[in-house]
Motif scaffolding. Sequence first.
Motif, mmCIF file in Angstrom:
data_model
loop_
_atom_site.group_PDB
_atom_site.id
_atom_site.type_symbol
_atom_site.label_atom_id
_atom_site.label_comp_id
_atom_site.label_asym_id
_atom_site.label_seq_id
_atom_site.Cartn_x
_atom_site.Cartn_y
_atom_site.Cartn_z
ATOM 1 N N LYS A 9 54.962 16.085 32.996
ATOM 2 C CA LYS A 9 56.343 16.058 33.079
ATOM 3 C C LYS A 9 56.883 17.703 32.882
ATOM 4 O O LYS A 9 57.679 18.261 33.569
ATOM 5 N N GLY A 10 56.368 18.421 31.836
ATOM 6 C CA GLY A 10 56.663 19.664 31.593
ATOM 7 C C GLY A 10 56.464 20.764 32.653
ATOM 8 O O GLY A 10 56.948 21.483 33.276
ATOM 9 N N GLN A 11 55.030 20.408 33.417
ATOM 10 C CA GLN A 11 54.368 21.070 34.657
ATOM 11 C C GLN A 11 55.221 20.818 35.854
ATOM 12 O O GLN A 11 55.583 21.676 36.768
ATOM 13 N N ILE A 12 55.743 19.563 36.048
ATOM 14 C CA ILE A 12 56.767 19.323 37.082
ATOM 15 C C ILE A 12 58.043 20.287 36.998
ATOM 16 O O ILE A 12 58.540 20.766 38.075
ATOM 17 N N ALA A 13 58.578 20.211 35.808
ATOM 18 C CA ALA A 13 59.826 20.930 35.744
ATOM 19 C C ALA A 13 59.394 22.360 35.850
ATOM 20 O O ALA A 13 60.517 23.115 36.587
ATOM 21 N N THR A 14 58.355 23.151 35.428
ATOM 22 C CA THR A 14 58.226 24.466 35.823
ATOM 23 C C THR A 14 57.887 24.767 37.376
ATOM 24 O O THR A 14 58.391 25.542 38.051
ATOM 25 N N GLU A 15 57.156 23.650 38.095
ATOM 26 C CA GLU A 15 57.175 23.942 39.412
ATOM 27 C C GLU A 15 58.491 23.800 40.038
ATOM 28 O O GLU A 15 58.764 24.332 41.160
ATOM 29 N N LYS A 16 59.265 22.700 39.736
ATOM 30 C CA LYS A 16 60.753 22.705 40.262
ATOM 31 C C LYS A 16 61.322 24.067 40.278
ATOM 32 O O LYS A 16 62.131 24.493 41.154
ATOM 33 N N ASP A 17 61.424 24.606 39.216
ATOM 34 C CA ASP A 17 62.032 25.888 38.654
ATOM 35 C C ASP A 17 61.620 26.831 39.548
ATOM 36 O O ASP A 17 62.317 27.746 40.313
ATOM 37 N N ALA A 18 60.240 26.862 39.914
ATOM 38 C CA ALA A 18 59.739 27.959 40.710
ATOM 39 C C ALA A 18 59.968 27.799 42.053
ATOM 40 O O ALA A 18 60.289 28.942 42.956
ATOM 41 N N ARG A 19 60.069 26.627 42.492
ATOM 42 C CA ARG A 19 60.414 26.272 44.015
ATOM 43 C C ARG A 19 61.828 26.569 44.540
ATOM 44 O O ARG A 19 61.896 27.005 45.406
ATOM 45 N N ASP A 20 62.583 26.325 43.339
ATOM 46 C CA ASP A 20 64.261 26.564 43.583
ATOM 47 C C ASP A 20 64.660 27.976 43.093
ATOM 48 O O ASP A 20 65.977 28.130 43.535
ATOM 49 N N ALA A 21 63.680 28.817 42.818
ATOM 50 C CA ALA A 21 64.018 30.134 42.459
ATOM 51 C C ALA A 21 64.385 31.098 43.717
ATOM 52 O O ALA A 21 64.059 30.671 44.728
ATOM 53 N N LYS A 22 65.157 32.135 43.588
ATOM 54 C CA LYS A 22 65.783 32.660 44.463
ATOM 55 C C LYS A 22 64.690 33.652 45.405
ATOM 56 O O LYS A 22 63.901 34.245 44.697
ATOM 57 N N GLY A 23 64.570 33.512 46.565
ATOM 58 C CA GLY A 23 63.719 34.254 47.497
ATOM 59 C C GLY A 23 62.467 33.725 47.764
ATOM 60 O O GLY A 23 61.402 34.336 47.872
ATOM 61 N N VAL A 24 62.217 32.588 47.222
ATOM 62 C CA VAL A 24 60.901 31.767 47.460
ATOM 63 C C VAL A 24 60.698 31.476 48.902
ATOM 64 O O VAL A 24 61.726 30.919 49.492
ATOM 65 N N SER A 25 59.602 31.597 49.474
ATOM 66 C CA SER A 25 59.384 31.531 50.880
ATOM 67 C C SER A 25 59.209 29.962 51.350
ATOM 68 O O SER A 25 58.925 29.291 50.260
ATOM 69 N N ASP A 26 59.340 29.510 52.456
ATOM 70 C CA ASP A 26 59.134 27.977 52.828
ATOM 71 C C ASP A 26 57.853 27.711 52.572
ATOM 72 O O ASP A 26 57.573 26.654 52.021
ATOM 73 N N GLU A 27 56.776 28.503 52.949
ATOM 74 C CA GLU A 27 55.372 28.331 52.477
ATOM 75 C C GLU A 27 55.222 27.970 51.218
ATOM 76 O O GLU A 27 54.411 26.863 50.605
ATOM 77 N N ASP A 28 55.778 28.670 50.351
ATOM 78 C CA ASP A 28 55.542 28.779 48.793
ATOM 79 C C ASP A 28 56.433 27.415 48.260
ATOM 80 O O ASP A 28 55.748 26.487 47.192
ATOM 81 N N LYS A 29 57.480 27.096 48.979
ATOM 82 C CA LYS A 29 58.178 25.848 48.581
ATOM 83 C C LYS A 29 57.248 24.534 48.897
ATOM 84 O O LYS A 29 57.403 23.806 48.028
ATOM 85 N N LYS A 30 56.532 24.456 50.080
ATOM 86 C CA LYS A 30 55.755 23.317 50.180
ATOM 87 C C LYS A 30 54.744 23.413 49.514
ATOM 88 O O LYS A 30 53.983 22.292 49.069
ATOM 89 N N ALA A 31 53.878 24.596 48.845
ATOM 90 C CA ALA A 31 53.066 24.448 47.975
ATOM 91 C C ALA A 31 53.328 23.981 46.762
ATOM 92 O O ALA A 31 52.989 23.085 45.979
#
Length: 477
Positions: A164-186
């Motif tokens: 669950k902690g890793q999920i939170a980290t991944e969501k923070d990384a996905r929603d960060a400013k400037g993240v590409s669409d490709e990285d969001k999908k990953a």
Amino acid sequence: MKTSFDRAAKPLRIAAFVCATGGLLSFMTGCGALSAMANPKVAWAIQDPAPMSVVVRRADAADATAKQVDRLLTATPASPDADWLAKVGPSADDAAGAVKELKGEPMYAKSHARVVPAEVWAWTLSEIQSSDGSSPNLLALVSPDLGDAYAAISAKETDIADAKGQIATEKDARDAKGVSDEDKKAHDKTIADLEAKVSKLEDEVDPLRKKFLDAAKEAAKKASPDTRKALGPVFVNLRQAVDDASIADGAAAVRFPLAIKSLPDSVQEVVPVIVADIIEEQTGHRPTMNGFKPDIKLDGTDVTVTLNGISQDDLGKISLGDLTTQTLDRTKKWVGHALTILAAVSSTKDALSFEEDTLDALLDGFTGGGWTKSVAVVIPRETDPKVASATAKVHVHVAASANAKAGVAEAQKPTTTPATNATPAKGADKAGSKKATKSSSTKGGSAKPATSAGGSKAPAAAGGPSTAPMRPEDFNP
């Protein structure tokens, strides 16, 4: 006074609330935090004037109590005639003295917030240490198989919390400013994989818990009268500690949305405590901090710290630059912990729920076998006349720092021996009373919450509770 605190307050409130509440409910089931909030015993916390510093203390006290209960159940050697069994629960004088000391601390005296009993439980339970006994832990005294079964379930629950902690980290990384669409999908794919892992682990742990609780109740019912007599009062007091910790956990959750606006002021309150902790760790003495005037700026989650007015006597062999760097690091961690406190509340609630079920099963078994239930220790309210007439219970200070907290996860493993008392560093030679005139300023980036792990299953708090013997002040950051 208009400062960067005022300018940052509104966006900080929005960011914190979205991150903590929205993120929590999206990557967790939400049951942990919501059930903590739903506890009818925490309704008072809505109107309680607790600032963010006290909210964090309450969550940390609940987490520390959960760890200590787990340690005593699974990692502390015991015998039916062990002296420490009678110490599970403070005496009336000690409890009143501890509450009086807490009541007089600056953040409580200033805010008039309620002192939660969990702070006293976490401190007094941490003082109980044992290195030998006829059984490796309390559960094994009831039945040799219970300790191993409990450890297996705890391991899976730790894996769930980690995921669950890793999920939170991944969501923070996905929603960060400037993240590409490709990285969001990953990130989305990783999140989906982790959510599937959580679901699988939860499906595995549920039947294990039921089987364990049934076995615990039956084993307790078959236990000898001497075992029931020796362990019954212990389990009753641990059950009270768990209940009080649940109240502290729920109070933190309920008060969080209202207290978040006080975060800038709370940071100002905690920095002097962090500085005193660092100096004590490295010199062996705790400074009085007379004349200490730190300059702290909070812009979003960026922190700038300048330390002024620290005497050379207080610094000892620590350079002002090193002290500033360490202070900045711990302050950033504390801010990150404060902003994600609801995630910590949820994880702590899960741990407390399992402890509650385990202790209830054991006590039901004991009473089913003919044991008469004893009365639990009750920690008095700060308004109790006993507190007013008590002598404040001052104990040897053990720095409540991120470094002190590092040994928590290891101390909670069922196969390890209990943590030993921490020994302060030898006092440094004094180098005169001249004030350090040089000030130092370091700017930090955004605080990144630590990934949930181990027994705490919560972001690491700079200055959270230690498993070593402590006094109530140690719940300061």
